[in-house]
Design a protein around this motif. Structure first.
Motif, PDB file in Angstrom:
ATOM      1  N   ALA A 162     -22.197  -0.713  21.003  1.00  0.00           N
ATOM      2  CA  ALA A 162     -21.762  -0.465  19.637  1.00  0.00           C
ATOM      3  C   ALA A 162     -22.712  -1.134  18.662  1.00  0.00           C
ATOM      4  CB  ALA A 162     -20.359  -1.000  19.446  1.00  0.00           C
ATOM      5  N   ASP A 163     -22.676  -0.629  17.453  1.00  0.00           N
ATOM      6  CA  ASP A 163     -23.505  -1.207  16.405  1.00  0.00           C
ATOM      7  C   ASP A 163     -22.976  -2.593  16.055  1.00  0.00           C
ATOM      8  OD1 ASP A 163     -25.667  -0.667  14.395  1.00  0.00           O
ATOM      9  OD2 ASP A 163     -23.999  -1.246  13.079  1.00  0.00           O
TER      10      ASP A 163
ATOM     11  N   SER B   3     -31.717 -14.221   8.640  1.00  0.00           N
ATOM     12  CA  SER B   3     -31.477 -12.777   8.598  1.00  0.00           C
ATOM     13  C   SER B   3     -30.156 -12.466   7.897  1.00  0.00           C
ATOM     14  CB  SER B   3     -31.424 -12.226  10.027  1.00  0.00           C
ATOM     15  OG  SER B   3     -32.621 -12.534  10.677  1.00  0.00           O
ATOM     16  N   PRO B   4     -30.113 -11.319   7.195  1.00  0.00           N
ATOM     17  CA  PRO B   4     -28.926 -11.011   6.400  1.00  0.00           C
ATOM     18  C   PRO B   4     -27.746 -10.500   7.229  1.00  0.00           C
ATOM     19  CG  PRO B   4     -30.578  -9.297   6.161  1.00  0.00           C
ATOM     20  CD  PRO B   4     -31.192 -10.337   7.006  1.00  0.00           C
ATOM     21  N   GLU B   5     -27.997  -9.890   8.405  1.00  0.00           N
ATOM     22  CA  GLU B   5     -26.898  -9.272   9.135  1.00  0.00           C
ATOM     23  C   GLU B   5     -25.869 -10.304   9.572  1.00  0.00           C
ATOM     24  OE1 GLU B   5     -30.016  -8.612   9.681  1.00  0.00           O
ATOM     25  OE2 GLU B   5     -30.372  -6.471   9.764  1.00  0.00           O
ATOM     26  N   ARG B   6     -24.614  -9.926   9.430  1.00  0.00           N
ATOM     27  CA  ARG B   6     -23.550 -10.878   9.780  1.00  0.00           C
ATOM     28  C   ARG B   6     -23.590 -11.229  11.253  1.00  0.00           C
ATOM     29  NH1 ARG B   6     -18.340 -11.949   6.882  1.00  0.00           N
ATOM     30  NH2 ARG B   6     -18.577 -13.432   8.579  1.00  0.00           N
ATOM     31  N   ALA B   7     -23.961 -10.260  12.073  1.00  0.00           N
ATOM     32  CA  ALA B   7     -23.938 -10.498  13.516  1.00  0.00           C
ATOM     33  C   ALA B   7     -24.923 -11.585  13.940  1.00  0.00           C
ATOM     34  CB  ALA B   7     -24.240  -9.216  14.264  1.00  0.00           C
ATOM     35  N   PHE B   8     -25.904 -11.830  13.050  1.00  0.00           N
ATOM     36  CA  PHE B   8     -26.874 -12.876  13.422  1.00  0.00           C
ATOM     37  C   PHE B   8     -26.272 -14.273  13.287  1.00  0.00           C
ATOM     38  CE2 PHE B   8     -30.602  -9.914  12.968  1.00  0.00           C
ATOM     39  CZ  PHE B   8     -31.028 -10.089  14.257  1.00  0.00           C
TER      40      PHE B   8
ATOM     41  N   GLU C  94     -32.291  -5.413  15.438  1.00  0.00           N
ATOM     42  CA  GLU C  94     -30.878  -5.062  15.547  1.00  0.00           C
ATOM     43  C   GLU C  94     -30.148  -6.203  16.235  1.00  0.00           C
ATOM     44  OE1 GLU C  94     -29.794  -2.387  14.161  1.00  0.00           O
ATOM     45  OE2 GLU C  94     -31.835  -1.752  13.656  1.00  0.00           O
ATOM     46  N   PRO C  95     -29.172  -6.804  15.569  1.00  0.00           N
ATOM     47  CA  PRO C  95     -28.523  -7.978  16.132  1.00  0.00           C
ATOM     48  C   PRO C  95     -27.930  -7.709  17.513  1.00  0.00           C
ATOM     49  CG  PRO C  95     -27.849  -7.658  13.866  1.00  0.00           C
ATOM     50  CD  PRO C  95     -28.671  -6.461  14.222  1.00  0.00           C
ATOM     51  N   GLU C  96     -27.342  -6.513  17.703  1.00  0.00           N
ATOM     52  CA  GLU C  96     -26.675  -6.290  18.979  1.00  0.00           C
ATOM     53  C   GLU C  96     -27.668  -6.232  20.126  1.00  0.00           C
ATOM     54  OE1 GLU C  96     -26.863  -4.118  16.608  1.00  0.00           O
ATOM     55  OE2 GLU C  96     -27.490  -2.164  17.346  1.00  0.00           O
ATOM     56  N   GLN C  97     -28.946  -5.999  19.808  1.00  0.00           N
ATOM     57  CA  GLN C  97     -29.944  -5.954  20.870  1.00  0.00           C
ATOM     58  C   GLN C  97     -30.770  -7.227  20.973  1.00  0.00           C
ATOM     59  OE1 GLN C  97     -32.299  -2.266  20.847  1.00  0.00           O
ATOM     60  NE2 GLN C  97     -30.748  -1.535  19.418  1.00  0.00           N
ATOM     61  N   ALA C  98     -30.551  -8.120  19.983  1.00  0.00           N
ATOM     62  CA  ALA C  98     -31.397  -9.322  19.950  1.00  0.00           C
ATOM     63  C   ALA C  98     -30.973 -10.298  21.049  1.00  0.00           C
ATOM     64  CB  ALA C  98     -31.276  -9.986  18.591  1.00  0.00           C
TER      65      ALA C  98
END
Lengths: 286, 422, 237
Positions: free
Chosen positions: B138-139, B384-389, B194-198
């Motif tokens: 998932a994203d 990084s701006p993404e919340r997942a980070f 992409e956070p989910e792939q990092a």
């Protein structure tokens, strides 16, 4: 320096005008030379930086004799004994002048190898300082270092012999592989003596060897010194006048860097010539 | 009697003073423990969710036509898997018709899912022409929502995940088509936009190489320098000067070492940027003073009687040091090395200067490959701006701490081994 | 060596021992003078007192010996301190024996003047008085020499000892004429000669004490050397 020694020295300073210590060319009372000496020293001066620690000391070490050196703290006796196997070399500021000979060879000459010298003039220190290794390794270390054994069994024999001569064999023969630091103080000191005699030196220097030991351990060391003097020449620095009286044949009294008096121990302890010697050994202020 | 009374009068005051002093100390300890617990606690609370990753089940029909009718092995890997996923999503949610709606729909699935799908199809060519359910990555926004970190009550304009997407997610959830698995990707991937792939692996490997280089350089050089200065060098003005300067160097800010490395290794020797080798060398420079100072202290703490004993039986100065002094000083030296290496491991600034801050997806396979390090990775993600980070930053911090504990543990073990020699 | 030991207790103990010696010396001198008084006054009761008091001297002797052993054990003296303790031990026995000699003089009084015994003529006794005064002075000088640790005074004692022999010869010669005058005096004569002999020994002990003092100072044992050599040796120091 303890309090009394300081006061003692101060009381000396008070009467310095009528004192031989003020004389730079003070001549030692008594006979400083002996026939057929193992080691001879002539006019030795030692400086630590600007401070002179030993003034013009001449003193011979006779063969198979025990020579004791006594004197108040800071009198230079330890400094002097450390000149005899060049232990003072490790101190950068230490400067030694004069003539010190082992069997006629100048030990401060360029030809004298200090490692060889220390193999010939062994040393036992104030604090028992066995290596943090096994009892066996402690004794064997110097032997293998100098390559004095060809194989393991020869080394074993040397170690056993040294421990026997140091009077320690019976106590440790069943635990040679245990650490030397696990022994009692007196045993440790005898281990150090075994370590020194394992490399068959000609002279053994002892710098207050019993000052950290109890009276029984001290007595054992003194007995050992007596036995060792059959084979080796021994120089012993001691704070205990009684010890000097007990173990030595000759006694030298140092005071503030000068050798005040040398003589047969019997004479020094019954009828010393110099009033400083008398003052020191009877426990008075000078 | 009078004296006893006098002493007694002062006693209460003395005990009070003592008590007060103990209280100060205890308070200080409690404060620092509280800070530590707070720090570690928040890190853990933020970070533990990074260990889970959301997957979405999508029924995917793979048609021959996707490979121009010839699903040979060669062509299988060249298929338009992104298109396949998009088509499957459209089939699952036919209500999305507008262009904007569709793109929102596609964004539920990570852009990396297509590679995963491709791999599976290439491994099992018989899948072609069939319909099967695949769990797709998932994203990150979906992931963050599933972890409850997005509040649906705040106005739609203020969040990236729109109401429509949330409705779809809820629908999928009700169908049992959403699950959370252990996030293995985090430990096997390099960095990614992409956070989910990092993943952290690239940074871990980079740090390992860097620290290895640092250790291999700084420990022997530091110990040798310490031995020379402490045991052999004559005390004079020159050695005093060196000593003062070593002490000063220990206090120099690390970024200066980075600039030094930049000037010497990169600009003068023209070594490549971003490589752990240079990073390790720079950190070695930085760690040297610490190791030298602590090693000298350890050497100085070896009782002089041992040196005398060795010299007294006729060991040469070098033999004295190698046979007796060094083994006794080793535990202390290792302690200094722990401190130095721990410091180096956590160091960011000098690495930034020599370019180890670059975005590098590949995992370095040698110290000569471009790489990054854990603290730099933390710095990058935190930026990084993404919340997942956010959770990944915390997870990376935990990894770094684990790393530190591992290194300390190793050296404590070594220390114990040396100490056991009485 | 004017200054005392670092351990002042040792000095105090030595001081105490010295005072014991001086007390013994004084007692020995008193015993002799009282014995002579009893002889002069023909007072047998006083003579008995003298004999009884001799035990006091013996007590002091053992007390001093104990003290010396204790000091040697406790302080392990060397050099001068050692010589001093050893010499004091010998001085103590010399004083004790000197006391014994004084007792012999008191015994003379009893022999001569016990009721029923025939007293000798005063003329025979003058020699004893003269000689006693002489040796008494010797012991006094010895004790002064001891308390001051003065070798010059010790030398005086030795010089007196040199003359003692001559005096003894002339006294014997004089007494011999008395016997030739009246052979009945022979009984008294023997007693008197024994008394003189005791006094001579008394002087000898005083001389020994002087040589012990020299030993303390110089470490030389001069008890068995000829007197003139003794004096030469003192002059050296």
């Amino acid at each position: 320096m303890n309090q009394t020694a300081i006061e003692f020295s101060k009381s000396i300073e008070r009467n310095i005008s009528d004192d031989p210590l003020n004389d730079p060319n003070y001549k030692t009372v008594g006979e400083v030379t002996v026939p057929n000496a193992a080691m001879t020293t002539k006019n030795v001066d030692v400086h630590y930086g600007d401070k002179q620690a030993i003034f013009n000391v001449s003193l011979d070490v006779g063969r198979n004799e025990v020579l004791s050196m006594i004197g108040p703290s800071g009198c230079g006796k330890s400094t002097f004994i450390r000149c005899l196997n060049r232990m003072n070399d490790t101190i950068d500021s230490c400067r030694i002048e004069g003539d010190i000979r082992l069997d006629g060879e100048d030990i401060y000459s360029r030809n004298m190898d200090v490692v060889l010298l220390r193999a010939r003039v062994g040393m036992v220190f104030q604090k028992p300082n066995p290596f943090p290794k096994s009892i066996y390794d402690n004794v064997a270390y110097g032997v293998s270092l100098h390559g004095l054994s060809n194989n393991k069994s020869e080394l074993d024999d040397i170690v056993e012999d040294a421990l026997k001569r140091a009077g320690l064999w019976d106590e440790v023969s069943d635990r040679l592989n245990q650490p030397g630091t696990g022994l009692s103080g007196g045993q440790q000191q005898r281990l150090c003596i075994a370590r020194a005699i394992a490399i068959s030196p000609e002279i053994i220097l002892m710098d207050e060897p019993c000052s950290a030991l109890d009276p029984i351990a001290t007595a054992k060391i003194e007995e050992l010194i007596d036995e060792l003097s059959q084979r080796y020449s021994i120089c012993i620095v001691t704070h205990s006048m009684q010890q000097a009286a007990r173990v030595s044949q000759r006694t030298a009294y140092f005071h503030l860097g000068k050798l005040i008096e040398v003589g047969a121990t019997d004479i020094i302890f019954t009828n010393p010539s110099h009033r400083l010697t008398e003052g020191y050994i009877t426990g008075r202020f000078g | 009697m009078n004296q006893v009374a006098l002493i007694q009068r002062g006693l209460a005051r003395r005990y009070r003073l003592e008590k007060r002093f103990k209280t100060y100390g205890l308070t200080a300890i409690v404060c620092s423990v509280a800070f530590l617990v707070f720090l570690l606690g928040t890190t853990f609370l933020n970070g533990y969710t990074a260990l889970l990753q959301t997957y979405i089940a999508v029924d995917i029909t793979i048609l021959d036509s996707d490979f121009d009718g010839d699903p040979s092995e060669d062509l299988l890997s060249k298929g338009d898997y992104s298109g396949i996923i998009k088509r499957s999503l459209r089939e699952a949610f036919p209500e999305a018709t507008k262009r904007k709606e569709k793109s929102e729909l596609y964004r539920l699935i990570s852009s990396g899912a297509q590679y995963d799908l491709r791999e599976k199809v290439v491994d099992n060519p018989e899948l072609v022409g069939q319909t099967a359910t695949f769990w797709l990555l998932a994203d990150d926004e979906v992931d963050v929502y599933m972890k409850g970190r997005i509040d649906p009550t705040i106005p739609e304009k203020k969040r990236r995940l729109k109401d429509r997407s949330i409705a779809w997610i809820e629908q999928l959830r009700n169908q049992g088509r959403i699950k959370r698995n252990f996030n293995i990707l985090f430990f096997t991937n390099g960095d990614s936009r992409e956070p989910e792939q990092a993943g952290i692996l690239g940074a871990v490997v980079g740090s390992v190489f860097t620290i290895l280089v640092t250790m291999l350089l700084a420990f022997p050089i530091g110990v040798a320098a310490a031995i020379y200065l402490q045991e052999f060098a004559r005390k004079n003005r020159f050695t005093d000067l060196i000593e003062v300067n070593i002490n000063n160097l220990a206090a120099v800010p690390s970024i200066i070492f980075g600039l030094l490395g930049l000037a010497i290794f990169l600009n003068f020797f023209h070594m490549p940027r971003s490589i752990p080798l240079v990073g390790g060398m720079v950190l070695a420079l930085m760690t040297l003073p610490t190791i030298i100072i602590s090693s000298r202290a350890a050497l100085g703490a070896v009782p002089p009687s041992i040196r005398e004993a060795a010299l007294g039986v006729g060991a040469s100065p070098v033999q004295t040091v190698l046979h007796h002094v060094l083994p006794l000083a080793m535990p202390g030296m290792l302690t200094g090395t722990i401190i130095g290496l721990a410091q180096a491991l956590g160091e960011t600034a000098p690495l930034l200067v020599i370019g180890m801050v670059a975005f590098i997806v590949d995992i370095p396979s040698s110290p000569m490959d471009p790489g990054t390090a854990l603290p730099v990775q933390i710095y990058l993600w935190a930026d990084s701006p993404e919340r997942a980070f956010v959770e990944r930053t915390s997870a990376a911090i935990m990894t770094l701490l684990l790393f530190l504990i591992a290194i300390n543990g190793l050296i404590v073990l070594l220390r114990k081994k040396f100490e056991r020699r009485w | 060596m004017n200054e005392g030991h670092i351990v002042t207790r040792f000095d105090q103990e030595l001081e105490h021992l010295n005072s014991l010696i001086l007390e013994m010396g004084q007692l020995a001198i008193n015993q002799l003078t009282e014995a002579l008084d009893s002889l002069a006054n023909e007072d047998t009761e006083q003579a008995y007192n003298v004999i009884a008091r001799d035990s006091k001297l013996n007590d002091l002797d053992s007390q001093s010996n104990d003290e010396i052993i204790r000091l040697i054990a406790k302080r392990q003296p060397v050099a001068r301190d050692l010589r001093e303790l050893i010499a004091i031990g010998k001085i103590v026995s010399d004083l004790e024996r000197a006391g014994d000699e004084a007792r012999k003089i008191a015994g003379l009084t009893i022999r001569f003047f016990e009721p029923g015994n025939k007293p000798p003529s005063n003329e025979i006794l003058t020699d004893i008085h003269q000689l006693a005064e002489y040796v008494c002075k010797m012991l006094q000088l010895s004790m002064t020499s001891f308390s001051e640790q003065n070798m010059k005074t010790a030398g005086k004692v030795v010089r007196r000892g040199l003359k003692l022999d001559n005096q003894l010869q002339s006294i014997i010669r004089r007494l011999t004429t008395f016997i030739m005058e009246d052979p009945r005096n022979i009984g008294h004569f023997i007693d008197i000669v024994l008394g003189i002999r005791a006094l001579e020994r008394f002087g000898g002990h005083a001389k020994n004490i002087a040589s012990h003092i020299v030993f303390i100072q110089t470490g030389e044992d001069l008890r068995h050397v000829a007197d003139d050599e003794f004096l030469k040796s003192i002059g050296k120091h």
